[in-house]
Design a protein around this motif. Sequence first.
Motif, PDB file in Angstrom:
ATOM      1  N   PHE A  16      98.928  57.647  71.509  1.00  0.00           N
ATOM      2  CA  PHE A  16      97.347  57.541  71.331  1.00  0.00           C
ATOM      3  C   PHE A  16      96.593  58.778  72.020  1.00  0.00           C
ATOM      4  N   LEU A  17      97.120  58.851  73.179  1.00  0.00           N
ATOM      5  CA  LEU A  17      96.347  60.009  73.863  1.00  0.00           C
ATOM      6  C   LEU A  17      96.813  61.502  73.325  1.00  0.00           C
ATOM      7  N   LEU A  18      97.724  61.862  72.569  1.00  0.00           N
ATOM      8  CA  LEU A  18      97.961  63.056  71.864  1.00  0.00           C
ATOM      9  C   LEU A  18      97.161  63.070  70.792  1.00  0.00           C
ATOM     10  N   VAL A  19      97.134  62.006  70.056  1.00  0.00           N
ATOM     11  CA  VAL A  19      96.049  61.969  68.719  1.00  0.00           C
ATOM     12  C   VAL A  19      94.688  62.050  68.963  1.00  0.00           C
ATOM     13  N   LEU A  20      94.204  61.498  70.250  1.00  0.00           N
ATOM     14  CA  LEU A  20      92.873  61.699  70.502  1.00  0.00           C
ATOM     15  C   LEU A  20      92.538  63.063  71.019  1.00  0.00           C
ATOM     16  N   ASN A  21      93.418  63.680  71.648  1.00  0.00           N
ATOM     17  CA  ASN A  21      93.457  65.145  72.057  1.00  0.00           C
ATOM     18  C   ASN A  21      93.447  66.012  70.802  1.00  0.00           C
ATOM     19  N   ILE A  22      94.148  65.833  69.997  1.00  0.00           N
ATOM     20  CA  ILE A  22      94.154  66.489  68.651  1.00  0.00           C
ATOM     21  C   ILE A  22      92.724  66.351  67.891  1.00  0.00           C
ATOM     22  N   VAL A  23      92.387  65.210  67.695  1.00  0.00           N
ATOM     23  CA  VAL A  23      91.214  64.863  66.829  1.00  0.00           C
ATOM     24  C   VAL A  23      90.035  65.472  67.764  1.00  0.00           C
ATOM     25  N   THR A  24      90.081  65.232  69.023  1.00  0.00           N
ATOM     26  CA  THR A  24      88.650  65.855  69.713  1.00  0.00           C
ATOM     27  C   THR A  24      88.836  67.710  69.864  1.00  0.00           C
ATOM     28  N   GLY A  25      90.041  67.846  69.527  1.00  0.00           N
ATOM     29  CA  GLY A  25      90.077  69.231  69.667  1.00  0.00           C
ATOM     30  C   GLY A  25      90.374  69.911  71.259  1.00  0.00           C
ATOM     31  N   ARG A  26      90.702  69.049  71.853  1.00  0.00           N
ATOM     32  CA  ARG A  26      91.078  69.505  73.545  1.00  0.00           C
ATOM     33  C   ARG A  26      92.820  69.599  73.648  1.00  0.00           C
TER      34      ARG A  26
END
Length: 73
Positions: free
Chosen positions: A45-55
């Motif tokens: 979840f955190l990996l996908v969140l970081n990819i989506v937000t560009g971080r």
Amino acid sequence: MNKPYICAFITIFFWGSTAAISSLVLDSISTLALVFYGSLVATIFLLVLNIVTGRIGQVKEITGRDYANMFVV
């Protein structure tokens, strides 16, 4: 409703339901497997969140000292 309140509500909902869900799941899998799968879902979840937000690029900025601090905590 503000976005932080929505996020807080979702977090409280999932956090509060963890005990009930864990007791149901513990009948079918071991405690170690439950911790493993929970950590795996959180990591994905955190990996996908970081990819989506560009971080995701910030991962390259983590130093060895940062990893040591995370390990201690």
